[in-house]
Design a protein around this motif. Structure first.
Motif, PDB file in Angstrom:
ATOM      1  N   MET A   1       0.775  -1.549   0.187  1.00 25.87           N
ATOM      2  CA  MET A   1       0.161   0.115  -0.471  1.00 25.87           C
ATOM      3  C   MET A   1       0.829   1.146  -0.164  1.00 25.87           C
ATOM      4  SD  MET A   1      -2.817   1.300   2.780  1.00 25.87           S
ATOM      5  CE  MET A   1      -4.018  -0.344   2.848  1.00 25.87           C
ATOM      6  N   ASN A   2       0.821   2.093  -0.919  1.00 26.65           N
ATOM      7  CA  ASN A   2       1.894   2.675  -0.377  1.00 26.65           C
ATOM      8  C   ASN A   2       1.440   4.835  -1.337  1.00 26.65           C
ATOM      9  OD1 ASN A   2       4.536   1.557  -1.902  1.00 26.65           O
ATOM     10  ND2 ASN A   2       3.119   0.533  -3.294  1.00 26.65           N
ATOM     11  N   GLY A   3       2.060   5.968  -1.162  1.00 23.64           N
ATOM     12  CA  GLY A   3       1.448   6.725  -1.556  1.00 23.64           C
ATOM     13  C   GLY A   3       0.128   7.383  -0.616  1.00 23.64           C
ATOM     14  N   TRP A   4      -0.930   8.006  -1.500  1.00 26.04           N
ATOM     15  CA  TRP A   4      -2.016   8.348  -0.931  1.00 26.04           C
ATOM     16  C   TRP A   4      -2.501   7.820   0.348  1.00 26.04           C
ATOM     17  CZ3 TRP A   4      -7.440   7.033  -1.973  1.00 26.04           C
ATOM     18  CH2 TRP A   4      -7.117   6.927  -3.420  1.00 26.04           C
ATOM     19  N   GLY A  64      -1.561  -2.898   5.522  1.00 26.37           N
ATOM     20  CA  GLY A  64      -0.483  -1.688   5.638  1.00 26.37           C
ATOM     21  C   GLY A  64      -0.757  -1.641   6.496  1.00 26.37           C
ATOM     22  N   VAL A  65       0.728  -1.093   7.159  1.00 28.92           N
ATOM     23  CA  VAL A  65       0.562  -0.704   8.535  1.00 28.92           C
ATOM     24  C   VAL A  65       1.365   0.995   8.552  1.00 28.92           C
ATOM     25  CG1 VAL A  65       2.680  -0.984  10.107  1.00 28.92           C
ATOM     26  CG2 VAL A  65       1.866  -2.380   9.351  1.00 28.92           C
ATOM     27  N   VAL A  80      -2.970  -0.943  11.696  1.00 25.58           N
ATOM     28  CA  VAL A  80      -2.810  -2.005  11.044  1.00 25.58           C
ATOM     29  C   VAL A  80      -3.838  -2.485  10.233  1.00 25.58           C
ATOM     30  CG1 VAL A  80      -2.358  -4.680  10.743  1.00 25.58           C
ATOM     31  CG2 VAL A  80      -1.038  -2.861  12.191  1.00 25.58           C
ATOM     32  N   LEU A  81      -3.589  -2.349   9.230  1.00 24.54           N
ATOM     33  CA  LEU A  81      -5.189  -2.337   8.088  1.00 24.54           C
ATOM     34  C   LEU A  81      -5.247  -3.806   7.544  1.00 24.54           C
ATOM     35  CD1 LEU A  81      -8.123  -1.026   6.980  1.00 24.54           C
ATOM     36  CD2 LEU A  81      -6.789  -0.516   4.690  1.00 24.54           C
ATOM     37  N   ASP A  82      -6.135  -4.423   8.098  1.00 23.67           N
ATOM     38  CA  ASP A  82      -6.441  -6.376   6.924  1.00 23.67           C
ATOM     39  C   ASP A  82      -7.860  -5.909   6.934  1.00 23.67           C
ATOM     40  OD1 ASP A  82      -7.512  -6.282   9.404  1.00 23.67           O
ATOM     41  OD2 ASP A  82      -6.483  -7.931  10.207  1.00 23.67           O
TER      42      ASP A  82
END
Length: 541
Positions: A1-4, A64-65, A80-82
């Motif tokens: 998970m990158n960027g914005w 995404g951490v 933490v998103l899962d």
């Protein structure tokens, strides 16, 4: 998970906190302004939750951490998103939108700081779903509870205040247990970061491991109180039925927060290693007792509010038993059941307020008394037959019938699909030559009985309310109050139509949860942003 997209992880916490801060500076007499700010914040929260859910349902099946302050775990605060947290964020955002719109008709003006407390509740809820350490889980838990105390008392009235005092006392005890449990775990393991704790468990000495088990058990009690496990559940039906309708609607997810935390910690800490299976028997027996208690309460309830309150216990008991059985295939169906039952119960709480406007306070009790003693039978034969049902009652009756079908688990709606997924998974064990255990058979029987009990209770109350009402008064209902109820019920219809993709998402979520190493490695290897004076190098979020 990158960027914005990476920074969206913190947005479900920041948006309601900022909205709450802005609302506090606006005079209470500017209700329209406050309502619009709260509504915009909640709509934005729905959009953010939808984007995060779409990201988690994509080809990448892990988290995404987000490192707050750019401090690596276990020293810094980690979000933490899962798949599971994204699902709960979406669920809470949709419930919040429906409850908020419902409250705009009249409830938001019946007390001070309603919108501020509402947004603060969402911030606590979303933070609890996202946090990756137990200390901040305690912080967000307290934020959520503080807001829920004010919302529980919103609207005043002696019955609401009395139930609210009980609610506050019970949840203060739960918070105390939470603090004690966290302290024991930290004193034993030296960390409160969940991923770091899971990694350290195999190295803890046996004598200290017993102390950690005690801390985990005390911590579990706090969330079992919130989930409504018997015998810690006697406060719940009274409190939920006494709360204002939109408050009870959003409270439908508070018991699921307890389920969420227990599921998260069970899969991560107690799925394998030295504490594998810890607490499973307690969850199984507690869920069994809760489910039986909920079934009896549903059958015994004459008031609609208490019927909805005991339906919460039926839902919690079912989910706790599934956690006790600890079968991944069954858990996938249970996640769908969690979503479907939460939407249904929230819609039912709001629908009850609309239906009861056309009734006297003691109408249901009086109807039972007349039925028992055979009074009023001659008069009923003299009533005019074939009178057309007014349009308002037709819409309310249709929504009530959908709630009954969903709670009973009848086809074709999502309540049936979720229960069928659980039951078929439990019965599927015999297909490979391994017959279901006694615990599984017990859950199968109780799930079926809970559906029968809900059908009987809802049919009985529905007949008294819509077909043989003592007053015959059509309640005055606004469109803005009907829309949220229909919106939540339409979401269950959407779940029914999209049951295949929904079950695939649940399967993936449970599969990822069942592999704790994925979570541990993602948190430990989370990429820190280099300072301006450092070589950035390469890395991924």
């Amino acid at each position: 998970m990158n960027g914005w997209a990476h920074h969206l992880i913190i947005a479900p916490i920041l948006v309601p906190i900022l909205a709450c801060a802005i609302l506090l500076f606006i005079d209470e007499r500017s209700r329209v302004t406050k309502a619009m700010i709260s509504l915009v914040a909640t709509l934005l929260l729905c959009i953010i939750a939808f984007v995060l859910l779409r990201i988690e349902s994509g080809p990448n099946d892990f988290e995404g951490v987000y490192l707050l302050g750019n401090w690596a775990a276990p020293f810094g605060i980690v979000l933490v998103l899962d798949g599971l947290s994204a699902l709960m964020l979406m669920l809470s955002a949709l419930l919040a939108l429906a409850a908020l719109i419902f409250s705009l008709a009249r409830w938001h003006g019946m007390g001070a700081h309603y919108h501020s407390m509402f947004q603060l509740l969402l911030a606590g809820l979303n933070g609890a779903f996202l946090t990756g350490d137990l200390f901040n889980l305690f912080v967000f838990f307290e934020v959520m509870l503080a807001a829920s105390y004010g919302l529980m008392l919103h609207g005043s009235g002696p019955l609401r205040v009395k139930a609210g005092m009980h609610y506050i006392a019970v949840n203060l005890v739960a918070a105390l247990f939470f603090l004690i449990g966290v302290s024991l775990i930290y004193g034993t393991a030296g960390t409160l970061n969940v991923a770091d704790l899971a990694a350290r468990l195999p190295q803890i000495e046996p004598d200290r491991l017993m102390l950690l088990q005690a801390g985990a058990g005390v911590l579990g009690v706090a969330f079992l109180i919130k989930a409504g496990m018997w015998p810690l559940c006697f406060w719940l039906p009274t409190a939920y039925s006494a709360a204002a309708a939109p408050v009870a609607g959003i409270f439908a997810i508070l018991s699921k927060l307890g389920i969420y935390v227990i599921l998260r910690l069970t899969m991560l800490l107690f799925g394998e290693g030295p504490l594998a299976g810890f607490g499973a028997t307690a969850l199984l027996l507690g869920g069994l007792a809760t489910l039986v208690f909920g079934i009896v309460g549903v059958l015994a309830s004459q008031a609609l509010g208490r019927l909805a309150g005991y339906s919460v216990l039926v839902s919690s008991g079912t989910l706790l038993m599934v956690l006790g059985i600890n079968d991944g295939v069954v858990s996938s169906g249970a996640l769908l059941y969690l979503v479907s039952s939460t939407f249904t119960i929230a819609a039912f709480f709001m629908l009850i307020e609309l239906v009861e406007r056309g009734q006297d306070a003691g109408a249901n009790v009086l109807a039972v008394t007349m039925e028992a003693y055979g009074e009023g039978e001659d008069e009923r034969f003299d009533e005019e037959q074939g009178v057309a049902m007014p349009g308002t009652m037709a819409i309310l009756g249709t929504c009530f019938a959908m709630c009954a079908i969903l709670l009973a688990g009848l086809p074709p709606l999502s309540g049936f699909i979720a229960k069928f997924a659980m039951l078929s998974a439990m019965m599927g064990a015999s297909a490979i030559g391994v017959p279901p255990t006694a615990a599984v058979w017990t859950l199968i029987v109780l799930v079926i009985l809970s559906g029968v009990a809900s059908l009987i209770a809802m049919t009985r109350v529905g007949i008294r309310t819509f077909w043989s009402s003592l007053e015959g008064t059509v309640p005055r209902v606004l469109v803005i109050e009907l829309v949220p109820v229909m919106f939540l019920l339409s979401l269950t219809l959407l779940l029914s139509i999209q049951a295949g993709p929904a079950m695939r998402y649940m399967d993936t979520t449970i599969r990822v949860l069942a592999t704790p190493s994925n979570y541990i490695n993602a948190v430990r290897d989370a990429y820190q942003v280099p300072s301006p004076g450092q070589n950035r190098g390469e890395g991924q979020h």
